[in-house]
Design an enzyme around this catalytic site. Structure first.
Site, short mmCIF file in Angstrom:
data_model
loop_
_atom_site.label_atom_id
_atom_site.label_comp_id
_atom_site.label_asym_id
_atom_site.label_seq_id
_atom_site.Cartn_x
_atom_site.Cartn_y
_atom_site.Cartn_z
N LYS A 272 0.86 -0.89 -0.04
CA LYS A 272 -0.09 0.21 -0.40
C LYS A 272 0.70 0.82 -0.22
O LYS A 272 1.91 0.89 0.53
CB LYS A 272 -1.08 0.14 1.24
CG LYS A 272 -2.23 -0.75 1.25
CD LYS A 272 -2.99 -1.01 2.17
CE LYS A 272 -4.28 -1.94 1.96
NZ LYS A 272 -5.01 -2.42 1.51
N ARG A 347 -9.92 -11.63 0.66
CA ARG A 347 -11.70 -12.40 -0.21
C ARG A 347 -10.50 -13.73 -0.30
O ARG A 347 -10.96 -14.91 0.04
CB ARG A 347 -11.80 -11.92 -1.44
CG ARG A 347 -9.88 -11.82 -2.39
CD ARG A 347 -10.81 -11.71 -3.24
NE ARG A 347 -10.64 -9.66 -3.15
CZ ARG A 347 -11.07 -9.18 -4.39
NH1 ARG A 347 -11.06 -8.93 -5.30
NH2 ARG A 347 -11.41 -7.70 -3.98
#
Ligand code: BES
Ligand code: ZN
Ligand code: ZN
Length: 494
Positions: A272, A347
């Site tokens: 990030k 996920r």
């Protein structure tokens, strides 16, 4: 802030709070208390608008140090949300004046959709309890310690009082979720969360089992193993189980709650950038909300159906052990995933939880909750969480729970075209499609590959609602505990 907020069994109060509807004077019940007319004249002052959370005060009347006329909103459409807010504003005022005992005489001023005093009491209790949250654990020597006062409540009316007690208890569960969220990632590792779950289970009568290392491999928990392997803080699968006392409803299958519990999301090798990492200690908030919901289920709701929680806990870190873009992972149900972005890690761990739920729990329904995508924040802001649920009966219960709790969910679609978008050129699916379009829906489409078609399932993306950027009573800036009360109300309807 208060150390505790409780309903008192005896004694008297120094502060009296009465309610006022918007545009109205005092109701009959309140007028009876007002033998000297001071409260009525306060209710005529400009600040006593009756708007939710408006306040006018009088000192030294009717035997109280202070009387507060509290606005509850429009009598026709007074809402539980308005009552939570009014209670939050009131609590902040009580804290400011260092009140220690307060009488709540609001029954006469209730109206609108919350005429039911138990429902109104619960919303008001939630507002007081949520506004009372603070987390001072991480302050040190350089911050002066403020002594925490105890607040005792004296509500009037049996149903209203019962409601206040329920609301305070639900807020306590949500506040547990908020404190977990607030705990920094150097403390709140997967193993630490597992230990907290065990402690909570012991005090509430839940069963707790924790899987790590070889056990995760034996169970083919591919997402947890791969996402978590770069960190020294190794992954855990935390399973909490509630069994109704007396057996509950006959042959009832469990409701299974699956929570993304990423104790830190650095993005992994797809790191990030540009400030996107700060705050990612809260990437565990799906799991924290479910942790709080299990506390509420065990202590307040006590549903007649079994409930199982699966917290999939890992840290998405970077090292030479890290999983990488280009890896292909084979999941428990045989689905293969080409990793295209290690920042779409939620996920992958949820896939393990969903496979486990379908294979091992024989679920009546599955609800997963996750801070899954930045895209849902773009779509819905911090007002609604995104909900994907194609089962009408399950969705109806979640919608009702959403109304009751004020934790709002908005339906977004599943469609085969979204599932197609997730197809991989080399494996079955990718974890992140090359296009940004329909981003939060892509996440839901990915997850659908891990749920049996005949099991009712809802996916709730709380990336926009799990934390507030500014104070909005009853919340301060910081974690909201979003999901704990929603799931508690949901199980109350199951
Ligand atoms: N944890 C983030 C999502 C998130 C974003 C939570 C903002 C809370 C606030 C998630 O793991 C993530 O990084 N998602 C990426 C997915 C992308 C790389 C496919 C996103 O949404 O941008
Ligand atoms: Zn991520
Ligand atoms: Zn994440």
């Amino acid at each position: 802030m208060y150390e505790s907020i409780r309903v008192a069994s005896r004694g008297s109060a120094s502060v009296l709070v009465v309610g006022q509807q918007k545009g109205k004077g005092l109701d009959k019940a309140t007028a009876k208390l007002d033998t000297e007319g001071w409260i009525a004249s306060a209710a005529k002052r400009a600040e006593a608008s009756g708007d939710v959370g408006s306040m006018a005060e009088v000192n030294e009347v009717e035997g109280y140090d202070r009387v507060i006329v509290l606005g509850l909103g429009d009598g026709e459409c007074m809402s539980a949300t308005g009552l939570r807010k009014a209670a939050g504003v009131l609590l902040n005022r009580l804290d400011a004046i260092k009140a220690e005992s307060v009488e709540l005489a609001l029954a006469g001023a209730l109206g609108g959709s919350v005429k039911d005093e138990a429902v109104a009491g619960s919303a008001f209790g939630e507002g007081l309890g949520l506004a009372g949250w603070s987390c001072e654990t991480f302050r040190g020597e350089a911050t002066g310690a403020k002594p925490g006062l105890k607040l005792s409540l004296h509500p009037s009316g049996k149903r209203f009082t019962g409601g206040i007690e329920r609301g305070l208890a639900l807020a306590e569960s949500a506040n547990i979720a908020r404190t977990l969220s607030q705990t920094p990632p150097n403390v709140a590792t997967p193993a630490w969360i597992a230990a907290e779950a065990k402690k909570m289970a012991r005090t509430t009568g839940l069963k707790c089992t924790v899987l790590s290392g070889r056990q995760l491999e034996d169970e083919r928990m591919t997402g947890l193993i791969n996402v978590g392997k770069a960190s020294e803080n190794l992954p855990r699968l935390i399973r909490l189980e509630y069994t109704p006392s007396g057996g509950g409803r006959k042959n009832a299958k469990p409701v299974v709650l699956v929570g993304k519990t990423m104790t830190y999301d650095s993005g992994g090798l797809s790191i990030k950038v540009g400030g996107g990492m700060k705050g990612m200690k809260r990437d565990k908030d799906g799991g924290c909300a479910i942790f709080g919901a299990m506390h509420a289920i065990a202590t307040v709701i006590k549903p007649r159906v079994p409930v199982v929680a699966l917290l999939v806990a890992a840290e998405n870190a970077i090292s030479d052990e890290a999983y990488r873009p280009d890896d292909v992972l084979t999941f428990r149900n045989g689905v293969t995933v080409e990793v295209t972005n290690t920042d779409a890690e939620g996920r992958l761990v949820l896939a393990d939880g969903l496979c486990w739920a379908c294979d091992k729990e024989n679920p009546a329904a599955i609800v997963d909750m996750a801070t899954l995508t930045g895209g849902v924040v773009v779509a819905l802001g911090s007002t609604f969480a995104g909900m994907w649920c194609d089962d009408d009966s399950l969705r109806k219960k979640l919608d009702e729970a959403s109304c009751a709790s004020g934790e709002l969910v908005w339906r977004l679609p599943h469609h085969d075209e979204y599932r197609e978008m997730m197809k991989s050129p080399i494996a079955d699916i990718v974890n992140s499609a090359p296009v940004r379009e329909a981003h939060p829906i892509q996440g839901a489409a990915f997850l659908s590959y891990f749920v049996d078609k005949n099991i009712p399932w809802a996916h709730i993306d709380i990336a926009g609602t799990h934390a507030a950027s500014s104070s909005k009573p009853p919340f301060i800036a910081g974690p909201t505990g979003f999901g704990t009360r929603l799931l508690a109300e949901f199980l109350d309807r199951f």
